[in-house]
Design a protein around this motif. Structure first.
Motif, PDB file in Angstrom:
ATOM      1  N   SER A 320      11.461 -11.587 -41.106  1.00  0.00           N
ATOM      2  CA  SER A 320      11.828 -10.258 -41.567  1.00  0.00           C
ATOM      3  C   SER A 320      10.581  -9.488 -42.005  1.00  0.00           C
ATOM      4  CB  SER A 320      12.805 -10.365 -42.729  1.00  0.00           C
ATOM      5  OG  SER A 320      12.949  -9.113 -43.379  1.00  0.00           O
ATOM      6  N   PRO A 321      10.537  -8.183 -41.731  1.00  0.00           N
ATOM      7  CA  PRO A 321       9.400  -7.372 -42.197  1.00  0.00           C
ATOM      8  C   PRO A 321       9.238  -7.409 -43.711  1.00  0.00           C
ATOM      9  CG  PRO A 321      10.705  -6.155 -40.587  1.00  0.00           C
ATOM     10  CD  PRO A 321      11.487  -7.386 -40.924  1.00  0.00           C
ATOM     11  N   ASP A 322      10.334  -7.741 -44.407  1.00  0.00           N
ATOM     12  CA  ASP A 322      10.279  -7.792 -45.869  1.00  0.00           C
ATOM     13  C   ASP A 322       9.728  -9.117 -46.395  1.00  0.00           C
ATOM     14  OD1 ASP A 322      11.443  -5.264 -45.934  1.00  0.00           O
ATOM     15  OD2 ASP A 322      13.472  -6.104 -45.914  1.00  0.00           O
ATOM     16  N   THR A 323       9.521 -10.092 -45.489  1.00  0.00           N
ATOM     17  CA  THR A 323       9.041 -11.401 -45.908  1.00  0.00           C
ATOM     18  C   THR A 323       7.609 -11.310 -46.432  1.00  0.00           C
ATOM     19  OG1 THR A 323      10.426 -12.517 -44.271  1.00  0.00           O
ATOM     20  CG2 THR A 323       8.586 -13.773 -45.167  1.00  0.00           C
ATOM     21  N   ALA A 324       7.376 -11.907 -47.573  1.00  0.00           N
ATOM     22  CA  ALA A 324       6.017 -11.969 -48.121  1.00  0.00           C
ATOM     23  C   ALA A 324       5.275 -13.105 -47.416  1.00  0.00           C
ATOM     24  CB  ALA A 324       6.061 -12.203 -49.629  1.00  0.00           C
ATOM     25  N   GLU A 325       4.516 -12.754 -46.418  1.00  0.00           N
ATOM     26  CA  GLU A 325       3.878 -13.769 -45.585  1.00  0.00           C
ATOM     27  C   GLU A 325       2.709 -14.436 -46.312  1.00  0.00           C
ATOM     28  OE1 GLU A 325       1.919 -13.905 -41.114  1.00  0.00           O
ATOM     29  OE2 GLU A 325       3.589 -12.545 -41.528  1.00  0.00           O
ATOM     30  N   HIS A 326       2.517 -15.718 -46.031  1.00  0.00           N
ATOM     31  CA  HIS A 326       1.441 -16.476 -46.654  1.00  0.00           C
ATOM     32  C   HIS A 326       0.079 -15.932 -46.227  1.00  0.00           C
ATOM     33  CE1 HIS A 326      -1.099 -20.036 -47.548  1.00  0.00           C
ATOM     34  NE2 HIS A 326      -0.206 -20.266 -48.490  1.00  0.00           N
ATOM     35  N   ALA A 327      -0.883 -16.035 -47.119  1.00  0.00           N
ATOM     36  CA  ALA A 327      -2.217 -15.487 -46.861  1.00  0.00           C
ATOM     37  C   ALA A 327      -2.886 -16.130 -45.648  1.00  0.00           C
ATOM     38  CB  ALA A 327      -3.097 -15.665 -48.096  1.00  0.00           C
ATOM     39  N   SER A 328      -2.496 -17.350 -45.300  1.00  0.00           N
ATOM     40  CA  SER A 328      -3.142 -18.042 -44.182  1.00  0.00           C
ATOM     41  C   SER A 328      -2.842 -17.406 -42.837  1.00  0.00           C
ATOM     42  CB  SER A 328      -2.715 -19.513 -44.171  1.00  0.00           C
ATOM     43  OG  SER A 328      -1.307 -19.629 -44.025  1.00  0.00           O
ATOM     44  N   SER A 329      -1.779 -16.594 -42.726  1.00  0.00           N
ATOM     45  CA  SER A 329      -1.447 -15.955 -41.450  1.00  0.00           C
ATOM     46  C   SER A 329      -1.288 -14.446 -41.566  1.00  0.00           C
ATOM     47  CB  SER A 329      -0.146 -16.542 -40.889  1.00  0.00           C
ATOM     48  OG  SER A 329       0.941 -16.345 -41.784  1.00  0.00           O
ATOM     49  N   ARG A 330      -1.283 -13.912 -42.765  1.00  0.00           N
ATOM     50  CA  ARG A 330      -1.012 -12.481 -42.971  1.00  0.00           C
ATOM     51  C   ARG A 330      -2.021 -11.602 -42.240  1.00  0.00           C
ATOM     52  NH1 ARG A 330      -1.813 -11.823 -48.595  1.00  0.00           N
ATOM     53  NH2 ARG A 330      -0.028 -13.227 -48.798  1.00  0.00           N
ATOM     54  N   GLN A 331      -1.522 -10.553 -41.595  1.00  0.00           N
ATOM     55  CA  GLN A 331      -2.325  -9.541 -40.903  1.00  0.00           C
ATOM     56  C   GLN A 331      -3.162 -10.122 -39.768  1.00  0.00           C
ATOM     57  OE1 GLN A 331      -4.496  -7.674 -44.134  1.00  0.00           O
ATOM     58  NE2 GLN A 331      -2.818  -6.259 -44.543  1.00  0.00           N
ATOM     59  N   THR A 332      -2.696 -11.203 -39.179  1.00  0.00           N
ATOM     60  CA  THR A 332      -3.351 -11.806 -38.013  1.00  0.00           C
ATOM     61  C   THR A 332      -2.323 -11.899 -36.891  1.00  0.00           C
ATOM     62  OG1 THR A 332      -4.701 -13.150 -39.501  1.00  0.00           O
ATOM     63  CG2 THR A 332      -4.714 -13.749 -37.170  1.00  0.00           C
ATOM     64  N   VAL A 333      -2.707 -11.510 -35.689  1.00  0.00           N
ATOM     65  CA  VAL A 333      -1.759 -11.458 -34.576  1.00  0.00           C
ATOM     66  C   VAL A 333      -1.171 -12.833 -34.308  1.00  0.00           C
ATOM     67  CG1 VAL A 333      -1.415 -10.774 -32.165  1.00  0.00           C
ATOM     68  CG2 VAL A 333      -3.085  -9.569 -33.572  1.00  0.00           C
ATOM     69  N   LEU A 334      -2.020 -13.846 -34.307  1.00  0.00           N
ATOM     70  CA  LEU A 334      -1.552 -15.223 -34.091  1.00  0.00           C
ATOM     71  C   LEU A 334      -2.382 -16.185 -34.906  1.00  0.00           C
ATOM     72  CD1 LEU A 334      -0.440 -17.129 -30.972  1.00  0.00           C
ATOM     73  CD2 LEU A 334      -2.484 -17.948 -32.129  1.00  0.00           C
ATOM     74  N   ARG A 335      -1.690 -17.053 -35.632  1.00  0.00           N
ATOM     75  CA  ARG A 335      -2.317 -18.212 -36.286  1.00  0.00           C
ATOM     76  C   ARG A 335      -1.529 -19.428 -35.857  1.00  0.00           C
ATOM     77  NH1 ARG A 335      -5.534 -20.075 -38.099  1.00  0.00           N
ATOM     78  NH2 ARG A 335      -5.851 -20.146 -40.337  1.00  0.00           N
ATOM     79  N   MET A 336      -2.215 -20.358 -35.238  1.00  0.00           N
ATOM     80  CA  MET A 336      -1.551 -21.500 -34.617  1.00  0.00           C
ATOM     81  C   MET A 336      -2.223 -22.804 -35.013  1.00  0.00           C
ATOM     82  SD  MET A 336      -1.271 -22.356 -30.507  1.00  0.00           S
ATOM     83  CE  MET A 336      -0.121 -21.032 -30.137  1.00  0.00           C
ATOM     84  N   THR A 337      -1.411 -23.847 -35.149  1.00  0.00           N
ATOM     85  CA  THR A 337      -1.901 -25.203 -35.321  1.00  0.00           C
ATOM     86  C   THR A 337      -1.382 -26.039 -34.162  1.00  0.00           C
ATOM     87  OG1 THR A 337      -1.904 -25.029 -37.743  1.00  0.00           O
ATOM     88  CG2 THR A 337      -1.905 -27.251 -36.794  1.00  0.00           C
ATOM     89  N   MET A 338      -2.285 -26.747 -33.491  1.00  0.00           N
ATOM     90  CA  MET A 338      -1.908 -27.680 -32.429  1.00  0.00           C
ATOM     91  C   MET A 338      -2.264 -29.095 -32.882  1.00  0.00           C
ATOM     92  SD  MET A 338      -2.861 -25.912 -28.763  1.00  0.00           S
ATOM     93  CE  MET A 338      -2.020 -27.235 -27.861  1.00  0.00           C
ATOM     94  N   ILE A 339      -1.278 -29.973 -32.863  1.00  0.00           N
ATOM     95  CA  ILE A 339      -1.487 -31.362 -33.266  1.00  0.00           C
ATOM     96  C   ILE A 339      -1.420 -32.207 -32.004  1.00  0.00           C
ATOM     97  CG2 ILE A 339      -0.723 -33.218 -34.771  1.00  0.00           C
ATOM     98  CD1 ILE A 339       0.731 -31.031 -36.422  1.00  0.00           C
ATOM     99  N   LEU A 340      -2.508 -32.906 -31.729  1.00  0.00           N
ATOM    100  CA  LEU A 340      -2.704 -33.562 -30.435  1.00  0.00           C
ATOM    101  C   LEU A 340      -2.885 -35.064 -30.587  1.00  0.00           C
ATOM    102  CD1 LEU A 340      -5.434 -30.995 -29.481  1.00  0.00           C
ATOM    103  CD2 LEU A 340      -3.176 -31.004 -28.442  1.00  0.00           C
ATOM    104  N   ALA A 341      -2.666 -35.762 -29.490  1.00  0.00           N
ATOM    105  CA  ALA A 341      -2.970 -37.183 -29.446  1.00  0.00           C
ATOM    106  C   ALA A 341      -4.481 -37.381 -29.523  1.00  0.00           C
ATOM    107  CB  ALA A 341      -2.414 -37.795 -28.172  1.00  0.00           C
ATOM    108  N   ARG A 342      -4.873 -38.592 -29.831  1.00  0.00           N
ATOM    109  CA  ARG A 342      -6.299 -38.900 -29.920  1.00  0.00           C
ATOM    110  C   ARG A 342      -7.029 -38.571 -28.619  1.00  0.00           C
ATOM    111  NH1 ARG A 342      -6.528 -44.891 -32.490  1.00  0.00           N
ATOM    112  NH2 ARG A 342      -4.589 -45.058 -31.316  1.00  0.00           N
ATOM    113  N   TYR A 343      -8.237 -38.057 -28.755  1.00  0.00           N
ATOM    114  CA  TYR A 343      -9.154 -37.769 -27.653  1.00  0.00           C
ATOM    115  C   TYR A 343      -8.716 -36.577 -26.798  1.00  0.00           C
ATOM    116  CZ  TYR A 343      -9.957 -42.629 -28.939  1.00  0.00           C
ATOM    117  OH  TYR A 343     -10.137 -43.799 -29.646  1.00  0.00           O
TER     118      TYR A 343
END
Length: 374
Positions: A320-343
């Protein structure tokens, strides 16, 4: 005046097993029984973006604390006391749920919680440890992940999740593999990620409460030696997965190409990529896995979503536009975490930087930064 302890439930399970979904299904049950019930969540996430905790914040969870970019049972364990104290002070919850990252050792965390119980004079009470197992995929990762087996062994209750799409043989194989761990642990099947609150809460887990770290303790027929936990943790735990942090920046009205993002979600093989989590803005319609037609609003306007991808399946949850977004992603088009297998991180870092999977709509290129976190 006597202190009323706040019960703590630890929820663990390998990456993508459905821990957050279980908790989101728990909240409405508690509110239906008591509209004033206050459930607080302490969430440990891989990477440097608060994603699952924002999903929980958008539900009826009364308070959320995040511990990012580390593991709650090792390098972030020193922050546990402060995070619990803040929830107790600011929320005064009826219960705190600690949701670990997918690689955490539950026994180590239980030892730390029990230590805090003693130090605070009973501010908290450890109700138990619950482990969530993804029936569809556990046969694969229990072969390669020591952590997955430990999570299933050192627990008070196992919840078998994502079993509906499997045949009976697959479930029996999963049950046999848990049996091979030589631990007599009660278990229950979820109903598409939902388990009755009375089954999860108030289990009064004897195993979790017995783990003090001061001496080997017999529980479920095993000796849980704290020295062994520490040694195995250091040897195996940190190297089982690799994590990429992805940031795509652009102008204030920029949006990610939904077509190219969907190509990434469809192309990622589940033996190389365990999880993709993101907070993302798109200008066109996205769809969840298994949907032939998009179910999101079709109007050509910018939409903000939380993306959760696990083992080839994914969901987009509208923010929702009213959601108070966390500082780690606020005002950034995309913030992504990828969790991968070793190597796999070097290969996927190059794919993201050169493969056109993460780009802005239109002619603007934006600025893409891909960093290996662990």
């Amino acid at each position: 005046m006597a202190v009323t302890p706040i019960p703590i439930t630890i929820v663990t399970g390998f990456l993508g097993s459905g821990k957050t979904t279980l908790l989101l299904n728990l909240t409405p049950q508690l509110r239906a029984a008591n509209p004033n019930y206050r459930l607080a969540l302490l969430k440990n996430e891989f990477g440097d973006v608060a994603i699952d905790s924002q999903l929980a914040s958008s539900s009826a969870v009364s308070g959320v604390q995040e511990l990012l970019n580390g593991c709650i049972c090792c390098n972030l364990v020193g922050q546990l006391s402060t995070a619990l104290a803040e929830l107790r002070r600011d929320v005064n919850p009826d219960r705190i749920v600690i949701e670990t990252s997918g690689s955490a050792f539950p026994a180590t965390l239980a030892i730390e919680v029990n230590r805090l119980i003693r130090e605070t004079g009973g501010h908290y009470a450890l109700d138990g440890v619950i482990s969530v197992i993804d029936v569809e995929n556990w046969k694969g990762y229990d072969d390669t992940s020591y952590t997955a087996r430990i999570q299933a062994r050192y627990t008070d209750l196992i919840i078998f999740n994502k079993w509906e799409a499997c045949d009976e043989r697959r479930f029996d194989e999963c049950l046999d593999r848990v049996g091979d761990l030589e631990a007599d642990i009660p278990w229950v099947k979820s109903d598409k990620g939902r388990v009755p609150a009375g089954v999860i809460l108030g289990i009064d887990g004897g195993l979790a409460q017995a783990l003090t770290g001061e001496e080997p303790t017999a529980a479920n027929g095993h000796n849980h030696d704290s020295h062994d936990h520490g040694h195995d943790h250091a040897h195996d735990h940190q190297s089982e997965v690799e994590v990429l942090s992805v940031t795509l920046s652009g102008a204030a009205d920029a949006a990610v190409s939904a077509t190219k993002l969907m190509a990434l979600l469809n192309a990622a093989p589940k033996d190389e990529v365990y999880r993709i989590k993101a907070v993302v803005t798109t200008s066109s319609v996205v769809r969840n896995s298994g949907e032939d037609e998009p179910t999101m609003p079709a109007a050509p306007s910018r939409h903000r979503y939380i993306l959760n991808w696990a083992f080839g399946r994914w969901t987009f949850t509208s923010l929702s536009p009213d959601t108070a977004e966390h500082a780690s992603s606020r005002q950034t088009v995309l913030r992504m975490t990828m969790i991968l297998a070793r190597y796999e991180s070097a290969k996927w870092k190059k794919k993201l930087e050169t493969g056109g999977f993460v780009e802005l709509d239109g002619d603007e290129k934006g600025e893409l930064l891909v960093t290996r976190m662990s």
